[in-house]
Design an enzyme around this catalytic site. Structure first.
Site, PDB file in Angstrom:
ATOM      1  N   SER A   4      -8.964  -3.103  22.765  1.00 56.65           N
ATOM      2  CA  SER A   4      -9.245  -3.384  24.182  1.00 56.65           C
ATOM      3  C   SER A   4      -8.764  -4.799  24.511  1.00 56.65           C
ATOM      4  O   SER A   4      -8.694  -5.660  23.627  1.00 56.65           O
ATOM      5  CB  SER A   4     -10.752  -3.314  24.433  1.00 56.65           C
ATOM      6  OG  SER A   4     -11.071  -3.791  25.734  1.00 56.65           O
ATOM      7  N   TYR A  18     -19.680  -6.379  22.770  1.00 58.32           N
ATOM      8  CA  TYR A  18     -18.562  -5.426  22.938  1.00 58.32           C
ATOM      9  C   TYR A  18     -17.247  -6.126  22.601  1.00 58.32           C
ATOM     10  O   TYR A  18     -16.416  -5.585  21.859  1.00 58.32           O
ATOM     11  CB  TYR A  18     -18.525  -4.858  24.363  1.00 58.32           C
ATOM     12  CG  TYR A  18     -17.376  -3.892  24.540  1.00 58.32           C
ATOM     13  CD1 TYR A  18     -17.368  -2.667  23.886  1.00 58.32           C
ATOM     14  CD2 TYR A  18     -16.267  -4.224  25.333  1.00 58.32           C
ATOM     15  CE1 TYR A  18     -16.293  -1.782  24.008  1.00 58.32           C
ATOM     16  CE2 TYR A  18     -15.191  -3.344  25.469  1.00 58.32           C
ATOM     17  CZ  TYR A  18     -15.212  -2.129  24.802  1.00 58.32           C
ATOM     18  OH  TYR A  18     -14.145  -1.264  24.922  1.00 58.32           O
TER      19      TYR A  18
END
Ligand code: NDP
Ligand code: 8X3
Length: 252
Positions: free
Chosen positions: A139, A152
């Site tokens: 990501s 995250y």
């Protein structure tokens, strides 16, 4: 016939990958926890593409389940050409001082430990000597930390580091390793992160055009089409309207 194993195929990017690989003649193992969704997807892929599909429901955070599931892979699917390590999630958007341990554990257990469990269990089945390819879905969050992203972002930085090291370790086996790291993609990701708040999840994508799951799936597929001597190590795929986690161009 080539075989691809896709984790997290019940939704979003993983599901879109299943369609793209099926439309390109692959046989597919699809996995995720939601059995009914896997069954529906299997039916669609079989009907629309005459694809050969095997559904393998399991929870990637439980290593015993992962190992047991992999032993069920039938003979015709036992040589894996491509593994797409896609299953993952974000839970919560709290500053570190307010984060919930249960959220942190869910992200670490899924995004890091789950990816490792599945990779370890499948490595004996992944083709050696050319043709084998592991694609890890990272990501932008793993490249650039943002406020309230803390754990995250940490899990996706771990995916990036593990991808880089895995690539070195697997050189001698001639297994390619690629990271595809997207920016905002409109899937069920925000609904999961925001614990089912549909309105808040919709707002994440308001005022600009995010990526769609197929954009990512097409890039994942493209990375598998290069000749044996060429590998794409890393792709950062962003919406045109999102330069980085902080900079969007929103119409209203
Ligand atoms: P979705 O929520 O739409 O899909 C997530 C998938 O992961 C589902 O199929 C889900 O299946 C699976 N999954 C989650 N937890 C588990 C578990 N414990 N065991 C097995 N499977 C699990 O989100 P996306 O498609 O957007 O996310 C896919 C990947 O892309 C993730 O790794 C995410 O971090 C990454 N990503 C997403 C971005 C975005 O903006 N959407 C941007 C950058 C990266 P089930 O619930 O049935 O188990
Ligand atoms: C998901 C993209 O920007 O919400 O990995 O972290 S972001």
């Amino acid at each position: 016939m080539k075989t691809v194993f896709i984790s997290g195929a019940t939704s979003g990017i993983g599901e879109a990958c299943a369609y793209v690989f099926a439309s390109n003649g692959y046989q597919i193992i699809i996995s995720g926890r939601r059995k009914e969704r896997l069954q529906k997807l299997q039916q669609k892929l079989e009907q629309e593409y005459r694809a050969s599909v095997y559904s393998l429901p399991f929870d990637i955070t439980n290593n015993k389940e992962v190992e047991a599931a992999i032993t069920q892979v039938p003979n015709g699917f036992k040589t894996i050409d491509i593994l797409v390590n896609n299953a993952g999630l974000a839970a919560g958007v709290s500053p570190i001082q307010e984060g919930l341990l249960s959220d942190w554990e869910a992200m670490i257990d899924t995004n890091i430990k789950g990816l490792l469990y599945l990779t370890k269990a499948l490595l004996p089945l992944i083709k050696r000597g050319g043709g084998g390819h592991i694609i890890n879905i990272g990501s932008i969050a793993g490249k650039m930390a943002y406020p309230n992203g803390n754990v995250y972002c940490g899990t996706k930085s771990a995916v990036q580091a593990i991808t880089e090291s895995m690539r070195i370790d697997l050189l001698a086996e001639k297994i390619k390793v690629t990271q595809v790291a997207p920016g905002a993609v409109e899937t069920e990701f925000s609904l999961v992160r925001l614990k089912g708040d549909k309105e808040a999840a919709k707002n994440v994508y308001a005022g600009y055009q995010p990526l769609i799951a197929k954009d990512v799936a097409d890039v994942v597929y493209y990375t598998t089409t290069l000749p044996a001597h060429a590998n794409i190590n890393d792709v950062l795929l962003m919406p045109t309207a999102q330069a980085n986690p902080y900079s969007y161009f929103k119409e209203n």
